[in-house]
Scaffold this active site. Structure first.
Site, PDB file in Angstrom:
ATOM      1  N   LYS A  53      28.604 -17.433 -22.676  1.00  0.00           N
ATOM      2  CA  LYS A  53      29.453 -18.601 -22.975  1.00  0.00           C
ATOM      3  C   LYS A  53      28.858 -19.862 -22.381  1.00  0.00           C
ATOM      4  O   LYS A  53      29.071 -20.953 -22.885  1.00  0.00           O
ATOM      5  CB  LYS A  53      30.826 -18.428 -22.325  1.00  0.00           C
ATOM      6  CG  LYS A  53      31.661 -17.309 -22.833  1.00  0.00           C
ATOM      7  CD  LYS A  53      32.948 -17.248 -21.980  1.00  0.00           C
ATOM      8  CE  LYS A  53      33.643 -15.918 -22.107  1.00  0.00           C
ATOM      9  NZ  LYS A  53      33.986 -15.315 -20.819  1.00  0.00           N
ATOM     10  N   LYS A  91      24.644 -16.655 -10.396  1.00  0.00           N
ATOM     11  CA  LYS A  91      25.591 -17.779 -10.516  1.00  0.00           C
ATOM     12  C   LYS A  91      25.529 -18.705  -9.316  1.00  0.00           C
ATOM     13  O   LYS A  91      25.746 -19.908  -9.453  1.00  0.00           O
ATOM     14  CB  LYS A  91      27.017 -17.266 -10.768  1.00  0.00           C
ATOM     15  CG  LYS A  91      27.114 -16.572 -12.119  1.00  0.00           C
ATOM     16  CD  LYS A  91      28.499 -16.496 -12.705  1.00  0.00           C
ATOM     17  CE  LYS A  91      28.392 -16.054 -14.160  1.00  0.00           C
ATOM     18  NZ  LYS A  91      29.603 -15.748 -14.818  1.00  0.00           N
ATOM     19  N   LYS A 146      20.756 -12.966 -21.741  1.00  0.00           N
ATOM     20  CA  LYS A 146      22.024 -12.464 -22.257  1.00  0.00           C
ATOM     21  C   LYS A 146      22.743 -13.545 -23.076  1.00  0.00           C
ATOM     22  O   LYS A 146      22.724 -14.718 -22.693  1.00  0.00           O
ATOM     23  CB  LYS A 146      22.888 -12.083 -21.049  1.00  0.00           C
ATOM     24  CG  LYS A 146      24.158 -11.360 -21.364  1.00  0.00           C
ATOM     25  CD  LYS A 146      24.970 -11.100 -20.091  1.00  0.00           C
ATOM     26  CE  LYS A 146      25.874 -12.255 -19.750  1.00  0.00           C
ATOM     27  NZ  LYS A 146      27.194 -11.925 -19.231  1.00  0.00           N
TER      28      LYS A 146
HETATM   29  N1  AQP Z   1      25.939 -10.648 -23.988  1.00  0.00           N
HETATM   30  C1  AQP Z   1      26.810  -9.682 -23.827  1.00  0.00           C
HETATM   31  N2  AQP Z   1      26.614  -8.472 -24.393  1.00  0.00           N
HETATM   32  C2  AQP Z   1      27.519  -7.469 -24.246  1.00  0.00           C
HETATM   33  N3  AQP Z   1      28.671  -7.605 -23.544  1.00  0.00           N
HETATM   34  C3  AQP Z   1      28.902  -8.802 -22.961  1.00  0.00           C
HETATM   35  N4  AQP Z   1      29.924  -9.265 -22.215  1.00  0.00           N
HETATM   36  C4  AQP Z   1      29.678 -10.563 -21.877  1.00  0.00           C
HETATM   37  N5  AQP Z   1      28.517 -10.955 -22.390  1.00  0.00           N
HETATM   38  C5  AQP Z   1      28.008  -9.889 -23.064  1.00  0.00           C
HETATM   39  C6  AQP Z   1      31.104  -8.481 -21.867  1.00  0.00           C
HETATM   40  O1  AQP Z   1      32.254  -9.210 -22.248  1.00  0.00           O
HETATM   41  C7  AQP Z   1      33.315  -8.890 -21.348  1.00  0.00           C
HETATM   42  C8  AQP Z   1      33.989 -10.139 -20.889  1.00  0.00           C
HETATM   43  O2  AQP Z   1      33.082 -10.974 -20.189  1.00  0.00           O
HETATM   44  P1  AQP Z   1      33.665 -12.072 -19.210  1.00  0.00           P
HETATM   45  O3  AQP Z   1      34.460 -13.046 -19.921  1.00  0.00           O
HETATM   46  O4  AQP Z   1      34.351 -11.409 -18.094  1.00  0.00           O
HETATM   47  O5  AQP Z   1      32.481 -12.843 -18.593  1.00  0.00           O
HETATM   48  P2  AQP Z   1      30.967 -12.810 -18.639  1.00  0.00           P
HETATM   49  O6  AQP Z   1      30.400 -11.445 -18.624  1.00  0.00           O
HETATM   50  O7  AQP Z   1      30.613 -13.663 -17.476  1.00  0.00           O
HETATM   51  O8  AQP Z   1      30.698 -13.526 -20.029  1.00  0.00           O
HETATM   52  P3  AQP Z   1      29.630 -14.619 -20.299  1.00  0.00           P
HETATM   53  O9  AQP Z   1      29.684 -15.004 -21.709  1.00  0.00           O
HETATM   54  O10 AQP Z   1      28.307 -14.201 -19.787  1.00  0.00           O
HETATM   55  O11 AQP Z   1      30.193 -15.838 -19.463  1.00  0.00           O
HETATM   56  P4  AQP Z   1      29.404 -16.806 -18.544  1.00  0.00           P
HETATM   57  O12 AQP Z   1      28.417 -17.521 -19.415  1.00  0.00           O
HETATM   58  O13 AQP Z   1      30.491 -17.698 -18.021  1.00  0.00           O
HETATM   59  O14 AQP Z   1      28.756 -15.984 -17.484  1.00  0.00           O
HETATM   60  C9  AQP Z   1      32.703  -8.062 -20.219  1.00  0.00           C
HETATM   61  O15 AQP Z   1      33.006  -6.701 -20.454  1.00  0.00           O
HETATM   62  C10 AQP Z   1      31.237  -8.296 -20.363  1.00  0.00           C
HETATM   63  O16 AQP Z   1      30.479  -7.186 -19.922  1.00  0.00           O
END
Ligand code: AQP
Length: 361
Positions: free
Chosen positions: A226, A121, A223
């Protein structure tokens, strides 16, 4: 449920959270929310909307309050019971931030610098990343440990942060071992072969199932996330049936049919991802999916996957819309959850004050 647990062991307690940083997607659902729902039948659970964490992604949000409500609405729409579980948003309970500060003084900068999420990030210009982004795992450790939670359901991407949570707990337990014993706050637990006393449990991650890391539909090596600029890369929990079917139809695949054995998926990231998604949605093993679809073309498999995804996700989307239309109900759930969480967090922090030597009375 946990009344019978021995007093010299930590009470089993589940904690997890999701950031209000945008639309929830299938990865969040399969990696986290689906497990949250299953765990409410067997454990006491605390589920948080981690709004303070979202400030590390973007300080100024268009509408953080509505995004916070939307995540809470998703929790409820997936089937979390707000009476049985504690559902709240993080910033209502200031003890999270207070314990995070103490953990900032326990954790080492080197530990934070090694986190792959921080490296990803922060990108190349690390000096310019916010201090909050670097310290993110310290706040995450505080989220969990302010309740002395023992189990955390998350996706694979959070594994390293949970290892750091254990490191922080262990260092706190070691550094303050004499004070913990003098205050009589020690709890016996197993660490490796030994039984030791500590104030914070060494929390276990719950990373299980067929889709612990759901990958982008456009690139099986990335992965599902969002923040991916391509909306075709993910299935949002708010997508309607047409959008879900279109995204699965357009999902990247290779020209080969599905293999007859699980091992045949090795090196075929996109095929492996779609099989994992099918298995997790159908709550069956990947072996069973291969037994059913092995040898078949994607032109057969994709419509079956789309049908299953619509069957599972469309009711959640419509329930989310129904709940989100009543923000005062969502607010009342978060308020009630915040009061219950706050009482538990205050209990822990009173003890932490005693252990650390902070004069609070
Ligand atoms: N691709 C994924 N596969 C399985 N689990 C996932 N999680 C996120 N992406 C995947 C799980 O969702 C929970 C909440 O995630 P978060 O909102 O805390 O943030 P994140 O992991 O940063 O989600 P994103 O979508 O990847 O956001 P951005 O794009 O902003 O970085 C966690 O339990 C996470 O493991």
């Amino acid at each position: 449920m946990n009344d019978a647990a021995p007093t010299n062991e930590f009470r089993q307690l589940v904690f997890s959270g999701v950031q209000p940083t945008g639309n929830l997607h299938l990865g969040n659902y399969l990696g986290a929310l689906q497990k949250f729902v299953a765990l409410q039948d067997t454990h006491d659970c605390i589920y948080c909307v981690v709004d303070l964490h979202s400030l590390t992604a973007t300080l100024m949000h268009d509408d953080l309050m509505d995004q916070t409500r939307a995540i809470a609405a998703a929790y409820l729409a997936c089937g979390l019971d707000p009476k049985k579980n504690i559902i709240f948003n993080q910033s209502r309970v200031p003890q999270h931030a207070e314990l995070a500060w103490i953990f900032n003084c326990v954790a080492r900068i080197g530990w934070m610098n090694r986190m792959t999420q921080f490296k990803d990030k922060a990108g190349k210009d690390r000096e310019n990343a916010s201090l909050g982004l670097l310290a993110y795992p310290s706040l995450m450790a505080a989220d969990i440990l302010v309740y002395r939670a023992t189990h955390v359901p998350v996706g694979e991407d959070q594994k390293q942060h949970l290892e750091l949570t254990r490191d922080i707990a262990q260092k706190f337990n070691n550094d303050f071992s004499e004070r913990i014993a003098a205050c009589g706050y020690g709890v016996e637990m197993e660490v490796g072969e030994e039984r030791v006393n500590g104030f914070f449990p060494l929390t276990e991650p719950l990373i299980e199932g067929s889709a612990t890391r759901v990958m982008s539909l456009r690139d099986g090596t990335k992965k599902m996330s969002k923040s991916d600029p391509s909306d075709l890369s993910r299935i949002n929990l708010t997508d309607d049936a047409d959008a879900i079917a279109r995204k699965i139809r357009k999902a990247k695949t290779d020209p080969e049919p599905l293999p007859g054995e699980l091992e045949g998926l090795t090196g075929r990231a996109e095929a492996e991802n779609l099989v994992g998604i099918y298995a997790a949605l159908a709550e069956m093993s990947r072996e069973k999916v291969i037994a059913e679809f092995g040898g078949r073309q994607f032109s057969d498999f994709k419509p079956a996957l789309a049908e299953l995804a619509v069957e599972k996700l469309a009711p959640i989307a419509s329930e989310m819309r129904r709940i989100a239309a009543d923000p005062s109900y969502v607010d009342s759930v978060l308020r009630d959850g915040g009061e219950r969480a706050g009482a538990l967090a205050e209990e822990t922090m009173k003890k932490v004050h005693d252990i650390v030597g902070l004069l609070a009375n």
